[in-house]
Scaffold this active site. Sequence first.
Site, PDB file in Angstrom:
ATOM      1  N   ASP A   1      36.116  34.224  33.496  1.00  0.00           N
ATOM      2  CA  ASP A   1      35.340  33.099  32.963  1.00  0.00           C
ATOM      3  C   ASP A   1      35.341  33.133  31.433  1.00  0.00           C
ATOM      4  O   ASP A   1      35.466  32.097  30.776  1.00  0.00           O
ATOM      5  CB  ASP A   1      33.899  33.172  33.491  1.00  0.00           C
ATOM      6  CG  ASP A   1      33.870  33.257  35.006  1.00  0.00           C
ATOM      7  OD1 ASP A   1      34.312  32.311  35.664  1.00  0.00           O
ATOM      8  OD2 ASP A   1      33.432  34.298  35.531  1.00  0.00           O
TER       9      ASP A   1
ATOM     10  N   HIS B 114      28.807  34.697  38.485  1.00  0.00           N
ATOM     11  CA  HIS B 114      30.170  34.152  38.579  1.00  0.00           C
ATOM     12  C   HIS B 114      30.122  33.030  39.620  1.00  0.00           C
ATOM     13  O   HIS B 114      30.521  33.180  40.767  1.00  0.00           O
ATOM     14  CB  HIS B 114      31.155  35.243  38.995  1.00  0.00           C
ATOM     15  CG  HIS B 114      32.543  34.722  39.212  1.00  0.00           C
ATOM     16  ND1 HIS B 114      33.340  34.257  38.195  1.00  0.00           N
ATOM     17  CD2 HIS B 114      33.275  34.563  40.339  1.00  0.00           C
ATOM     18  CE1 HIS B 114      34.497  33.852  38.680  1.00  0.00           C
ATOM     19  NE2 HIS B 114      34.477  34.017  39.995  1.00  0.00           N
TER      20      HIS B 114
HETATM   21  N1  LIG Z   1      35.411  37.412  40.161  1.00  0.00           N
HETATM   22  C1  LIG Z   1      36.413  36.619  39.889  1.00  0.00           C
HETATM   23  O1  LIG Z   1      36.632  36.231  38.737  1.00  0.00           O
HETATM   24  C2  LIG Z   1      37.327  36.160  40.979  1.00  0.00           C
HETATM   25  C3  LIG Z   1      37.119  36.556  42.264  1.00  0.00           C
HETATM   26  N2  LIG Z   1      37.967  36.160  43.258  1.00  0.00           N
HETATM   27  C4  LIG Z   1      37.689  36.673  44.591  1.00  0.00           C
HETATM   28  O2  LIG Z   1      38.539  37.789  44.828  1.00  0.00           O
HETATM   29  C5  LIG Z   1      38.687  37.970  46.230  1.00  0.00           C
HETATM   30  C6  LIG Z   1      40.137  38.261  46.582  1.00  0.00           C
HETATM   31  O3  LIG Z   1      40.955  37.197  46.200  1.00  0.00           O
HETATM   32  P1  LIG Z   1      42.520  37.190  46.597  1.00  0.00           P
HETATM   33  O4  LIG Z   1      43.144  38.507  46.332  1.00  0.00           O
HETATM   34  O5  LIG Z   1      43.106  35.990  45.976  1.00  0.00           O
HETATM   35  O6  LIG Z   1      42.381  36.934  48.142  1.00  0.00           O
HETATM   36  P2  LIG Z   1      43.410  37.244  49.333  1.00  0.00           P
HETATM   37  O7  LIG Z   1      42.946  36.368  50.444  1.00  0.00           O
HETATM   38  O8  LIG Z   1      44.808  37.178  48.885  1.00  0.00           O
HETATM   39  O9  LIG Z   1      43.063  38.757  49.662  1.00  0.00           O
HETATM   40  C7  LIG Z   1      41.796  39.109  49.970  1.00  0.00           C
HETATM   41  C8  LIG Z   1      41.794  40.357  50.771  1.00  0.00           C
HETATM   42  O10 LIG Z   1      40.465  40.521  51.228  1.00  0.00           O
HETATM   43  C9  LIG Z   1      40.495  41.266  52.391  1.00  0.00           C
HETATM   44  N3  LIG Z   1      39.432  40.946  53.331  1.00  0.00           N
HETATM   45  C10 LIG Z   1      38.337  41.717  53.475  1.00  0.00           C
HETATM   46  N4  LIG Z   1      37.565  41.243  54.435  1.00  0.00           N
HETATM   47  C11 LIG Z   1      38.146  40.140  54.933  1.00  0.00           C
HETATM   48  C12 LIG Z   1      37.805  39.235  55.965  1.00  0.00           C
HETATM   49  N5  LIG Z   1      36.677  39.371  56.675  1.00  0.00           N
HETATM   50  N6  LIG Z   1      38.652  38.220  56.200  1.00  0.00           N
HETATM   51  C13 LIG Z   1      39.778  38.072  55.490  1.00  0.00           C
HETATM   52  N7  LIG Z   1      40.155  38.915  54.499  1.00  0.00           N
HETATM   53  C14 LIG Z   1      39.340  39.946  54.226  1.00  0.00           C
HETATM   54  C15 LIG Z   1      41.874  41.079  52.989  1.00  0.00           C
HETATM   55  O11 LIG Z   1      42.453  42.347  52.992  1.00  0.00           O
HETATM   56  P3  LIG Z   1      42.253  43.392  54.152  1.00  0.00           P
HETATM   57  O12 LIG Z   1      42.615  42.720  55.434  1.00  0.00           O
HETATM   58  O13 LIG Z   1      43.188  44.440  53.739  1.00  0.00           O
HETATM   59  O14 LIG Z   1      40.821  43.807  54.105  1.00  0.00           O
HETATM   60  C16 LIG Z   1      42.648  40.254  51.993  1.00  0.00           C
HETATM   61  O15 LIG Z   1      43.924  40.794  51.729  1.00  0.00           O
HETATM   62  C17 LIG Z   1      38.074  36.730  46.863  1.00  0.00           C
HETATM   63  O16 LIG Z   1      36.764  37.047  47.277  1.00  0.00           O
HETATM   64  C18 LIG Z   1      38.009  35.730  45.720  1.00  0.00           C
HETATM   65  O17 LIG Z   1      36.989  34.779  45.921  1.00  0.00           O
HETATM   66  C19 LIG Z   1      39.050  35.385  43.007  1.00  0.00           C
HETATM   67  C20 LIG Z   1      39.297  34.950  41.738  1.00  0.00           C
HETATM   68  C21 LIG Z   1      38.425  35.255  40.623  1.00  0.00           C
HETATM   69  O1  LIG Z   2      35.879  30.854  43.993  1.00  0.00           O
HETATM   70  C1  LIG Z   2      36.887  31.587  44.141  1.00  0.00           C
HETATM   71  O2  LIG Z   2      37.189  32.165  45.182  1.00  0.00           O
HETATM   72  C2  LIG Z   2      37.790  31.803  42.973  1.00  0.00           C
HETATM   73  C3  LIG Z   2      37.055  32.259  41.771  1.00  0.00           C
HETATM   74  O3  LIG Z   2      36.125  33.027  41.835  1.00  0.00           O
HETATM   75  C4  LIG Z   2      37.506  31.764  40.478  1.00  0.00           C
HETATM   76  O4  LIG Z   2      38.560  31.116  40.397  1.00  0.00           O
HETATM   77  O5  LIG Z   2      36.804  32.008  39.500  1.00  0.00           O
END
Ligand SMILES: NC(=O)C1=CN([C@@H]2O[C@H](COP(=O)(O)OP(=O)(O)OC[C@H]3O[C@@H](n4cnc5c(N)ncnc54)[C@H](OP(=O)(O)O)[C@@H]3O)[C@@H](O)[C@H]2O)C=CC1
Ligand SMILES: O=C([O-])CC(=O)C(=O)O
Length: 440
Positions: free
Chosen positions: A252, A280
């Site tokens: 952000d 966030h």
């Molecule tokens: N704070 C920030 O600035 C940001 C945060 N995010 C957040 O980061 C997280 C990950 O994003 P991203 O890597 O793109 O996501 P992906 O969907 O590519 O990967 C997320 C991983 O989470 C795991 N996971 C854990 N529990 C579950 C469940 N119940 N169902 C499905 N998947 C699960 C899975 O791995 P496994 O099966 O190995 O557990 C999956 O590989 C999200 O929560 C997203 O909202 C994204 C962008 C910015």
């Molecule tokens: O809302 C989401 O999953 C993605 C997110 O956090 C962002 O882009 O900042």
Amino acid sequence: MAVAEFIPSSSSSLTKKASFYSSQLSYVSTKISHQRRLSFKPLSRTSQICCSVTSKEAQAPTVGQTDDPKKKSECYGVFCLTYDLKAEEETSSWKKMITVSVSGAAGMIANHLLFKLASGEVFGPDQPIALRLLGSERSIQALEGVAMELEDSLYPLLREVNIGIDPYEVFQDAEWALLIGAKPRGPGMERAGLLDINGQIFAEQGKALNAVASRNVKVIVVGNPCNTNALICLKNAPNIPAKNFHALTRLDENRAKCQLALKAGVFYDKVSNVTIWGNHSTTQVPDFLNAKINGLPVKEVIKDTKWLEEEFTVKVQKRGGVLIQKWGRSSAASTAVSIVDAIRSLVTPTPEGDWFSTGVYTNGNPYGIAEDIVFSMPCRSKGDGDYELVKEVIFDDYLWNRIKKSEDELLAEKRCVAHLTGEGIAVCDLPGDTMLPGEM
Ligand SMILES: NC(=O)C1=CN([C@@H]2O[C@H](COP(=O)(O)OP(=O)(O)OC[C@H]3O[C@@H](n4cnc5c(N)ncnc54)[C@H](OP(=O)(O)O)[C@@H]3O)[C@@H](O)[C@H]2O)C=CC1
Ligand SMILES: O=C([O-])CC(=O)C(=O)O
């Protein structure tokens, strides 16, 4: 919940691996008993850097074959070989290896981040690294693919890779824990439902960190809703300082810097002192009152107050959602970059006069923000992994009212997860108009 007996990490983690990985070359794991005490025979710290006790230099890893596939996380492939770092001239001046555990390691963000960690761009060109990757039964095949790509990248600093699905194994001795894995919010899912499902993940991972990670582990929670997940995590890890837990709001901050630079017609390296306050989520507050462009207050450079208060603020709050509309998935590459920025801000001294944003525990904050939540605030670091809150910031009514709205949202989220923080019965009265940045 079984809890591992903690063994102080003062002795070299390298020595511990010796017996831990004695049944090497297997990699699939599920839950195992966490009650056993591992005994480790000290080795000379200079003698082995990797994870096998018996040297198998010439033997190809037999991926997929294991005595007990339900056992534990193991070194992966080429990373099971042993090396004598002190014998190699170019590596003899390297620092002691650090252990970094990453959850959601088969996901999109991790797919960018892991290669940056392994390359040395995060911790430096003399910092060997051990990566421990947490997946699940869902993702174990994919995780193996990630480990194969790490092998094929031939990173000199990457000395160990382990994959597994048990946080009690994967977080063993972690000095950094980058918690990315979380369930994305699906169509029709209530925000309260997401808080509960992901909260369970972070409660479990907090317990695991408490049991097996380094006592000074630094934890960065990325998985959403990251502030409240970080709060749940720290509440379940009472033996780790609450100060060590962060919720990622650096993306952000970077988004805000970019928008200010664009409006002012300057390159973004001229924008400094940007704080993201709060959650966030779409209640986050990008602070243009304290931010600077070319060392001057933003309001002296951008005189368009209406733009700052309305367009700029909303643009930053909703940037994630706009990106999802264009790209079809949430920010992954820029999130990985911002995780790198967040770590580097803690391991390198903050430039004089500047600061950075990170979501941290509010107890003792000098601003009057409610205690006992995880709130993004301005911080400075000496580069030792720790940070201090910045005192010399000013507030006006616009800024303070918005900060209070984000605070209200986080207090409501906290009430909603009381069952996961040990604070009684959850009561969910979330404000209806607040969302994750990626929601529209
Ligand atoms: N704070 C920030 O600035 C940001 C945060 N995010 C957040 O980061 C997280 C990950 O994003 P991203 O890597 O793109 O996501 P992906 O969907 O590519 O990967 C997320 C991983 O989470 C795991 N996971 C854990 N529990 C579950 C469940 N119940 N169902 C499905 N998947 C699960 C899975 O791995 P496994 O099966 O190995 O557990 C999956 O590989 C999200 O929560 C997203 O909202 C994204 C962008 C910015
Ligand atoms: O809302 C989401 O999953 C993605 C997110 O956090 C962002 O882009 O900042």
